[in-house]
Design a protein around this motif. Structure first.
Motif, short mmCIF file in Angstrom:
data_model
loop_
_atom_site.label_atom_id
_atom_site.label_comp_id
_atom_site.label_asym_id
_atom_site.label_seq_id
_atom_site.Cartn_x
_atom_site.Cartn_y
_atom_site.Cartn_z
N ARG A 133 0.82 -1.21 0.00
CA ARG A 133 0.00 0.00 0.00
C ARG A 133 0.86 1.27 0.00
O ARG A 133 0.57 2.22 -0.73
CB ARG A 133 -0.94 -0.01 1.21
N THR A 134 1.89 1.30 0.83
CA THR A 134 2.74 2.49 0.86
C THR A 134 3.51 2.66 -0.44
O THR A 134 3.67 3.77 -0.94
CB THR A 134 3.71 2.40 2.04
N GLY A 135 3.98 1.55 -1.02
CA GLY A 135 4.68 1.64 -2.30
C GLY A 135 3.77 2.06 -3.43
O GLY A 135 4.19 2.74 -4.37
N ALA A 136 2.49 1.68 -3.34
CA ALA A 136 1.54 2.03 -4.39
C ALA A 136 1.34 3.53 -4.49
O ALA A 136 1.26 4.09 -5.60
CB ALA A 136 0.20 1.34 -4.12
N LEU A 137 1.26 4.21 -3.35
CA LEU A 137 1.05 5.65 -3.37
C LEU A 137 2.23 6.37 -4.03
O LEU A 137 2.05 7.43 -4.64
CB LEU A 137 0.83 6.17 -1.94
N GLU A 138 3.42 5.82 -3.88
CA GLU A 138 4.59 6.43 -4.52
C GLU A 138 4.54 6.27 -6.04
O GLU A 138 5.04 7.13 -6.78
CB GLU A 138 5.87 5.80 -3.97
N ARG A 139 3.94 5.19 -6.50
CA ARG A 139 3.88 4.92 -7.94
C ARG A 139 2.64 5.53 -8.60
O ARG A 139 2.54 5.54 -9.82
CB ARG A 139 3.89 3.41 -8.18
N LEU A 140 1.70 6.01 -7.80
CA LEU A 140 0.44 6.52 -8.34
C LEU A 140 0.62 7.65 -9.35
O LEU A 140 0.00 7.61 -10.43
CB LEU A 140 -0.47 6.96 -7.19
N PRO A 141 1.45 8.68 -9.07
CA PRO A 141 1.57 9.77 -10.06
C PRO A 141 2.02 9.29 -11.43
O PRO A 141 1.59 9.84 -12.46
CB PRO A 141 2.62 10.68 -9.42
N GLY A 142 2.86 8.28 -11.48
CA GLY A 142 3.31 7.78 -12.78
C GLY A 142 2.18 7.17 -13.59
O GLY A 142 2.11 7.36 -14.82
N PHE A 143 1.28 6.45 -12.95
CA PHE A 143 0.14 5.86 -13.66
C PHE A 143 -0.88 6.93 -14.04
O PHE A 143 -1.47 6.88 -15.13
CB PHE A 143 -0.52 4.79 -12.79
N VAL A 144 -1.11 7.89 -13.16
CA VAL A 144 -2.11 8.93 -13.43
C VAL A 144 -1.68 9.82 -14.59
O VAL A 144 -2.51 10.33 -15.36
CB VAL A 144 -2.37 9.78 -12.16
N ARG A 198 -2.61 -7.08 -13.50
CA ARG A 198 -1.29 -7.40 -14.05
C ARG A 198 -0.38 -6.17 -14.08
O ARG A 198 0.85 -6.31 -14.17
CB ARG A 198 -1.43 -7.99 -15.45
N TYR A 199 -0.98 -4.97 -14.04
CA TYR A 199 -0.17 -3.76 -14.03
C TYR A 199 0.32 -3.45 -12.61
O TYR A 199 1.49 -3.20 -12.38
CB TYR A 199 -0.97 -2.58 -14.57
N TYR A 200 -0.62 -3.44 -11.68
CA TYR A 200 -0.29 -3.19 -10.28
C TYR A 200 -1.56 -3.37 -9.45
O TYR A 200 -2.67 -3.19 -9.97
CB TYR A 200 0.28 -1.78 -10.08
N VAL A 201 -1.39 -3.71 -8.18
CA VAL A 201 -2.52 -3.83 -7.26
C VAL A 201 -2.38 -2.74 -6.20
O VAL A 201 -1.45 -2.79 -5.38
CB VAL A 201 -2.57 -5.22 -6.61
N PHE A 202 -3.28 -1.77 -6.23
CA PHE A 202 -3.17 -0.63 -5.31
C PHE A 202 -3.86 -0.87 -3.97
O PHE A 202 -3.49 -0.27 -2.97
CB PHE A 202 -3.77 0.61 -5.97
N ASN A 237 -6.59 0.28 -3.13
CA ASN A 237 -7.10 1.61 -2.80
C ASN A 237 -8.09 2.03 -3.89
O ASN A 237 -7.68 2.29 -5.03
CB ASN A 237 -5.95 2.62 -2.69
N GLY A 238 -9.37 2.07 -3.53
CA GLY A 238 -10.38 2.40 -4.53
C GLY A 238 -10.25 3.80 -5.08
O GLY A 238 -10.51 4.04 -6.27
N TRP A 239 -9.85 4.74 -4.25
CA TRP A 239 -9.69 6.13 -4.71
C TRP A 239 -8.51 6.24 -5.68
O TRP A 239 -8.59 6.98 -6.67
CB TRP A 239 -9.51 7.06 -3.52
N ALA A 240 -7.43 5.52 -5.39
CA ALA A 240 -6.29 5.52 -6.31
C ALA A 240 -6.68 4.89 -7.65
O ALA A 240 -6.29 5.36 -8.72
CB ALA A 240 -5.11 4.78 -5.69
N GLY A 241 -7.46 3.80 -7.59
CA GLY A 241 -7.93 3.17 -8.82
C GLY A 241 -8.78 4.11 -9.66
O GLY A 241 -8.66 4.15 -10.89
#
Length: 479
Positions: free
Chosen positions: A319-330, A346-350, A352-356
């Motif tokens: 979960r903590t690593g996902a938030l760091e990668r979020l800007p790159g996907f957005v 297959r891309y990533y599991v966040f 986090n519904g809001w991040a998705g």
């Protein structure tokens, strides 16, 4: 107040219109069937020939959308006095953004599996729209609101009872669905963490099930405070509803899940202000008693639960690593996203519904969905503030607390990707709008009564004035 009364008081949107009038179904019954299908049929069960589109509650939601569309096409101004609903406006905005994102994604081109997922997700959104709009336009009385909430809360208590059996026996009890001809079962069911069983009842995942438990808790507490929402025998009804609240709390604590415990804390904090002061003290004492019994019956549960918040396991790091990668996907499409439902595991599991949502529908989609949540909560709180009825005020408080709880838990798992949690959230948002309609009916009725009394009083004053005016010439002639 009669549901079928014509005039200035809003009535059921499907009560007097064309062919719909000939059907034995009203909006409340349609919603109740949806909730029963959502709860009773396991989320991983589908009709074999239809794949992911074959979930019974999903198909019923599409049927509800068609029902709503037909009823609106036959709508006449004499049937229903229209009520402005911010939930409807917010959902239309969210749906339009999803459509624009869908069109942009299809024009850009997608892999075959993402095209299928994109179409399925848009149809799922249409199914949720059917549920939401039928409640908004069809549920206009406190009686119907109470009927739906009772089914939602009682169904959640029954699921908690099933989960309790699963936890102690390690058996699913719902595997028989896979042996029914024409049905297929997918992944899901009970899981295990730290050597303890994580029950899921009929949900696909324990996190999804935990969302239902936490969001339904305010409804059960409201049922206890209102004696079954105004329908029930005082002592037996109150005892039953408090028992259901305790059961939901126990199962949530036994879930071995940080998300479920956080959601439980949010639900409790939100519903406590609705309780009388004396009841708050009793509830706190009862909560400590429940925890003491759980500790005695399940040794090691406290240590396992505390370790979830003190240890750094793979789930926390993900979960903590996902938030760091979020800007790159957005950054791939920051405004409208890459398409609802196209960000596959297959891309990533966040988790986090809001991040998705930020990835799939962009910043505009997140803002629109937050606006939809806000509109629902605001509508329920407006009803609570405006209504003179204690039942309407308490119900408005409870449904608002339920929606907020579900929205908070969305930050800990992708709730909109799971069928039960997504459908539950849209039912509750629809009830927020419905309770606002109930309060507006009440306000209009009071206004009509006051205006009628004032009219009658002014009419009587004019009559007396005319009688006095007629008598003056006679008095002058006599004098």
């Amino acid at each position: 107040m009669s549901e079928r009364h014509h005039g200035s008081i809003p009535v059921s949107a499907v009560d007097h219109i064309g062919i719909v009038h000939k059907l034995p179904w009203d909006a409340a019954r349609l919603v109740i069937v949806y909730v029963v299908l959502l709860y009773a049929v396991p989320s991983n069960v589908t009709i074999s020939s239809m794949g992911a589109l074959g979930r019974p509650h999903f198909l019923w939601g599409l049927a509800m959308f068609a029902f709503w569309a037909v009823s609106r096409l036959q709508w006449r101004s004499v049937d229903v006095v229209s009520t402005w609903q911010p939930v409807r406006v917010a959902f239309v905005v969210f749906f339009v953004i999803a459509l624009v994102s869908f069109a942009e994604a299809m024009l850009r081109g997608q892999p075959g599996d993402q095209v299928s997922q994109l179409i399925t997700s848009m149809l799922r959104l249409l199914s949720w729209a059917g549920v939401l709009l039928v409640i908004i336009d069809g549920v206009r009385t406190m009686r119907d609101v109470s009927r739906i909430i009772r089914v939602v809360a009682i169904g959640a208590a029954l699921l908690a009872l099933l989960a309790l059996l699963q936890s102690f026996t390690g058996q699913s009890y719902v595997d028989f669905w896979g042996s029914i001809p024409g049905l297929a079962t997918g992944d899901g069911g009970i899981a295990e963490r730290a050597g303890r069983i994580r029950p899921a009842a009929t949900a696909t995942h324990p996190l999804e099930f935990g969302t239902i438990l936490n969001a339904a808790l305010p409804l059960c507490v409201a049922g206890a405070l209102s004696q079954g929402f105004g329908r029930g025998r005082a002592r037996s009804s109150v005892a039953w509803w408090w028992g259901a609240s305790a059961l939901l709390t126990v199962v949530a604590l036994m879930s071995v899940s940080r998300s479920s415990i956080i959601g439980l804390a949010v639900a409790v904090v939100l519903i406590v202000p609705a309780m009388p002061r004396r009841t708050r003290l009793l509830v706190v004492l009862g909560g400590f008693a429940v925890i003491a019994v759980m500790v005695a019956l399940t040794p090691g549960l406290v240590g396992t639960t505390l370790s979830l918040f003190t240890s750094t396991d793979g789930s926390t790091l993900s979960r903590t690593g996902a938030l760091e990668r979020l800007p790159g996907f957005v950054s791939a499409s920051p405004l409208i996203g890459i398409g609802f439902g196209t960000f596959l595991p297959r891309y990533y599991v966040f988790d986090n519904g809001w991040a998705g949502l930020a990835i799939e529908l962009g910043i505009l989609g997140v803002v629109a969905f937050a606006g939809l949540i806000g509109a629902a909560v605001w509508s329920a709180w407006q009803a609570r503030r405006r209504s003179e009825s204690p039942l309407v005020g308490l119900t408005g408080h409870a449904v608002a607390a339920s929606v907020i709880t579900a929205a908070v838990v969305l930050a800990f798992f992708d709730g909109l990707a799971f069928p039960m949690s997504g459908g539950f959230l849209f039912v509750m948002m629809g009830l927020c709008a419905a309770i606002r309609s109930v309060s507006m009916v009440e306000t209009r009725a009071v206004g009509v009564a006051i205006a009628s009394d004032a009219f009658e009083e002014s009419t009587e004053v004019r009559r007396q004035s005319r009688r006095v005016a007629r008598s003056l010439p006679a008095k002058r002639a006599a004098s």
